[in-house]
Design a protein around this motif. Structure first.
Motif, PDB file in Angstrom:
ATOM      1  N   LYS A  79       0.830  -1.200   0.000  1.00 39.94           N
ATOM      2  CA  LYS A  79       0.000   0.000   0.000  1.00 39.94           C
ATOM      3  C   LYS A  79       0.869   1.256   0.000  1.00 39.94           C
ATOM      4  O   LYS A  79       1.853   1.351   0.722  1.00 39.94           O
ATOM      5  CB  LYS A  79      -0.937   0.005   1.214  1.00 39.94           C
ATOM      6  CG  LYS A  79      -2.002  -1.095   1.161  1.00 39.94           C
ATOM      7  CD  LYS A  79      -3.005  -0.951   2.289  1.00 39.94           C
ATOM      8  CE  LYS A  79      -4.079  -2.035   2.209  1.00 39.94           C
ATOM      9  NZ  LYS A  79      -5.113  -1.866   3.263  1.00 39.94           N
ATOM     10  N   LEU A  80       0.461   2.221  -0.820  1.00 37.74           N
ATOM     11  CA  LEU A  80       1.179   3.483  -0.956  1.00 37.74           C
ATOM     12  C   LEU A  80       0.245   4.630  -0.605  1.00 37.74           C
ATOM     13  O   LEU A  80      -0.863   4.735  -1.146  1.00 37.74           O
ATOM     14  CB  LEU A  80       1.674   3.636  -2.402  1.00 37.74           C
ATOM     15  CG  LEU A  80       2.242   5.000  -2.793  1.00 37.74           C
ATOM     16  CD1 LEU A  80       3.531   5.295  -2.017  1.00 37.74           C
ATOM     17  CD2 LEU A  80       2.499   5.063  -4.299  1.00 37.74           C
ATOM     18  N   ASN A  81       0.673   5.500   0.317  1.00 36.41           N
ATOM     19  CA  ASN A  81      -0.058   6.717   0.644  1.00 36.41           C
ATOM     20  C   ASN A  81       0.374   7.795  -0.344  1.00 36.41           C
ATOM     21  O   ASN A  81       1.494   8.296  -0.273  1.00 36.41           O
ATOM     22  CB  ASN A  81       0.249   7.132   2.088  1.00 36.41           C
ATOM     23  CG  ASN A  81      -0.583   8.323   2.527  1.00 36.41           C
ATOM     24  OD1 ASN A  81      -0.937   9.186   1.741  1.00 36.41           O
ATOM     25  ND2 ASN A  81      -0.908   8.368   3.815  1.00 36.41           N
ATOM     26  N   TYR A  87       5.268   4.324   1.369  1.00 40.02           N
ATOM     27  CA  TYR A  87       4.613   3.025   1.474  1.00 40.02           C
ATOM     28  C   TYR A  87       4.247   2.788   2.945  1.00 40.02           C
ATOM     29  O   TYR A  87       5.103   2.910   3.832  1.00 40.02           O
ATOM     30  CB  TYR A  87       5.519   1.914   0.956  1.00 40.02           C
ATOM     31  CG  TYR A  87       5.617   1.878  -0.552  1.00 40.02           C
ATOM     32  CD1 TYR A  87       4.859   0.991  -1.310  1.00 40.02           C
ATOM     33  CD2 TYR A  87       6.464   2.756  -1.234  1.00 40.02           C
ATOM     34  CE1 TYR A  87       4.943   0.964  -2.694  1.00 40.02           C
ATOM     35  CE2 TYR A  87       6.544   2.751  -2.621  1.00 40.02           C
ATOM     36  CZ  TYR A  87       5.785   1.849  -3.343  1.00 40.02           C
ATOM     37  OH  TYR A  87       5.853   1.825  -4.713  1.00 40.02           O
ATOM     38  N   VAL A  88       2.987   2.454   3.164  1.00 40.96           N
ATOM     39  CA  VAL A  88       2.503   2.265   4.543  1.00 40.96           C
ATOM     40  C   VAL A  88       2.351   0.796   4.907  1.00 40.96           C
ATOM     41  O   VAL A  88       2.161   0.454   6.066  1.00 40.96           O
ATOM     42  CB  VAL A  88       1.172   3.021   4.755  1.00 40.96           C
ATOM     43  CG1 VAL A  88       1.404   4.517   4.649  1.00 40.96           C
ATOM     44  CG2 VAL A  88       0.105   2.574   3.742  1.00 40.96           C
ATOM     45  N   PHE A  94       9.702   2.037   1.378  1.00 37.10           N
ATOM     46  CA  PHE A  94      10.201   2.864   0.286  1.00 37.10           C
ATOM     47  C   PHE A  94       9.525   4.223   0.278  1.00 37.10           C
ATOM     48  O   PHE A  94       8.474   4.433   0.881  1.00 37.10           O
ATOM     49  CB  PHE A  94       9.951   2.213  -1.078  1.00 37.10           C
ATOM     50  CG  PHE A  94      10.567   0.864  -1.242  1.00 37.10           C
ATOM     51  CD1 PHE A  94      11.906   0.660  -0.976  1.00 37.10           C
ATOM     52  CD2 PHE A  94       9.810  -0.207  -1.676  1.00 37.10           C
ATOM     53  CE1 PHE A  94      12.480  -0.580  -1.143  1.00 37.10           C
ATOM     54  CE2 PHE A  94      10.375  -1.448  -1.844  1.00 37.10           C
ATOM     55  CZ  PHE A  94      11.713  -1.636  -1.572  1.00 37.10           C
ATOM     56  N   GLN A  95      10.134   5.125  -0.443  1.00 37.59           N
ATOM     57  CA  GLN A  95       9.534   6.405  -0.799  1.00 37.59           C
ATOM     58  C   GLN A  95       9.301   6.375  -2.298  1.00 37.59           C
ATOM     59  O   GLN A  95      10.214   6.098  -3.068  1.00 37.59           O
ATOM     60  CB  GLN A  95      10.466   7.563  -0.427  1.00 37.59           C
ATOM     61  CG  GLN A  95       9.918   8.947  -0.727  1.00 37.59           C
ATOM     62  CD  GLN A  95       8.987   9.486   0.338  1.00 37.59           C
ATOM     63  OE1 GLN A  95       9.019   9.016   1.467  1.00 37.59           O
ATOM     64  NE2 GLN A  95       8.153  10.443  -0.021  1.00 37.59           N
ATOM     65  N   GLN A  96       8.072   6.633  -2.725  1.00 38.02           N
ATOM     66  CA  GLN A  96       7.759   6.608  -4.151  1.00 38.02           C
ATOM     67  C   GLN A  96       8.383   7.814  -4.850  1.00 38.02           C
ATOM     68  O   GLN A  96       8.389   8.928  -4.317  1.00 38.02           O
ATOM     69  CB  GLN A  96       6.234   6.621  -4.352  1.00 38.02           C
ATOM     70  CG  GLN A  96       5.798   6.437  -5.787  1.00 38.02           C
ATOM     71  CD  GLN A  96       5.848   4.995  -6.247  1.00 38.02           C
ATOM     72  OE1 GLN A  96       6.480   4.155  -5.608  1.00 38.02           O
ATOM     73  NE2 GLN A  96       5.179   4.689  -7.342  1.00 38.02           N
TER      74      GLN A  96
END
Length: 415
Positions: A79-81, A87-88, A94-96
């Motif tokens: 899941k990505l906020n 990424y949560v 990671f950081q997108q």
């Protein structure tokens, strides 16, 4: 500072911008079919590619998120906020990478990708004609290849003695009887990462006793390759930690460049070797080498084919983890890995492809169940799929002691 290039990847007119709702929006570029995610809030807009940084999966709306801030990957449910680009699930992973959002005067919008120049394109070299016997690639075992470039000998990932992963992995192929002599005679050695089937302290102990000053090159990862060097009691005196994306000149004909993995940049690396303008790409175990940006049409590409060292799901018991569930899961994972590797080769179009870094076996008696359960892809399986998807790429399945003469292979790939 590294120079950057900019590329507009998506354009929206004023009407399309006005139609964006608060929260997550999915937009596709009609010209190339690529999809992007735009997040709208009172603070403005954020945007990124619709591509998971784990293994390149596609995101969809997370129906459990009532605030319309998160998206979920269809591959492994990561899941990505989008509001924070973090990424949560899993947390702190990671950081997108964000795209630049440019609002135009007439109310339209452009998404712009800023990219560093592909580092292997710096100081390009025109390929020179090779002579028979000038470049030879010899398979020793597993991920260990010996590359002869003129008078220079380059060795990759020497695991030549003993087991790896606490006796969990053993070499499938017995290395040549003179393998340790060849190791100690090498002009330089590359070790991709700290996993014990690539960084073998039993092997390096022999090297340290006979030739401790041989140059060993590793990438400048945040978790050092030689993390446990002091505890190992192995005395090596010439370890060279190398910055990413910079040519390392060995002599006037030979140079190499180490690149990081996009999924595990803290520990995993791959390498490009250039000899007289002829490139060899070795992606080793990288899940997404260099974030997916790699040179095309190299003379030889090598990569793993069998998968990693995870104990999941073989060591799990109870609940849904029945024998049939495990078999189906492993079958699907094998298929996904096979398709990913073959698709990567198809996109890069190397002239020759070689699967390696997968020739191991769980030979210890205590691992009999894992060996029987964790069925792996074979190099023949992968090469057969590549031959179907990329017929212009010739494939080479290395056997113990096998040697590829690059000059002859390029002149007559059918030989």
């Amino acid at each position: 500072m590294t120079a950057q290039t900019s590329k507009v990847v998506l354009s929206l007119d004023a009407k399309e911008v006005d139609s964006l709702k608060d929260g997550v929006n999915f937009k596709k570029n009609p010209s190339d079919g690529k999809c992007y995610i735009i997040y709208k809030s009172s603070g403005g807009f954020k945007a990124c590619k619709n591509q998971c940084k784990h293994q390149g999966g596609v995101f969809i709306k997370d129906i459990e998120d009532l605030d319309s801030r998160t998206v979920k990957c269809t591959k492994h449910n990561w899941k990505l906020n989008i509001s924070s680009m973090k990424y949560v699930n899993p947390p702190d992973s990671f950081q997108q990478d964000e795209l630049e959002v440019e609002i135009l005067d007439e109310g339209g919008m452009q998404l712009v990708e800023l990219s560093p120049i592909d580092p292997w394109l710096t100081a390009p070299r025109k390929p020179l004609e090779l002579q028979e016997g000038e470049v030879k690639i010899t398979y020793l075992t597993h991920a260990c290849m010996e590359l002869q470039f003129g008078q220079k000998c380059f060795l990759f990932d020497p695991w030549l003695r003993g087991p790896a992963f606490a006796r969990g992995w053993w070499l499938l192929h017995e290395p040549p009887a003179d393998c340790l002599d060849r190791l100690c005679a090498a002009d330089l050695i590359y070790i991709s990462h700290l996993h014990s089937d690539h960084l073998s302290y039993p092997t390096l102990k022999v090297l340290s006793e006979r030739r401790p000053d041989v140059p060993i090159y590793v990438g400048d990862t945040s978790r050092p390759v030689f993390w446990y060097l002091e505890q190992s009691k192995v005395k090596l005196t010439n370890i060279k930690v190398t910055p990413f994306g910079v040519w390392q000149n060995v002599d006037e004909s030979l140079r190499f460049m180490i690149l990081m993995d996009g999924v595990h940049p803290e520990m995993d690396t791959c390498i490009i070797v250039d000899y007289k303008g002829h490139m060899i790409l070795n992606t080793v175990d990288c899940t997404r080498p260099n974030g997916g940006r790699l040179p095309q049409n190299v003379d030889l590409m090598m990569s793993d084919f069998a998968g990693g060292a995870s104990g999941f799901p073989m060591t799990f018991q109870g609940g849904k983890y029945s024998s049939s569930w495990k078999a189906e899961f492993i079958k699907n994972e094998r298929k996904k890995l096979l398709n990913y590797k073959a698709t990567l080769v198809k996109s890069l179009q190397p002239r020759i492809y070689c699967p390696f870094a997968g020739y191991f076996v769980e030979a210890h008696p205590s691992d009999k169940y894992i060996k029987n359960t964790n069925i792996k892809n074979s190099p023949e399986d992968l090469n057969a799929l590549i031959n179907k998807l990329a017929p212009d790429t010739k494939t080479w399945t290395p056997k113990p002691g096998a040697m590829l003469d690059l000059c002859l292979a390029l002149k007559d790939p059918t030989s």
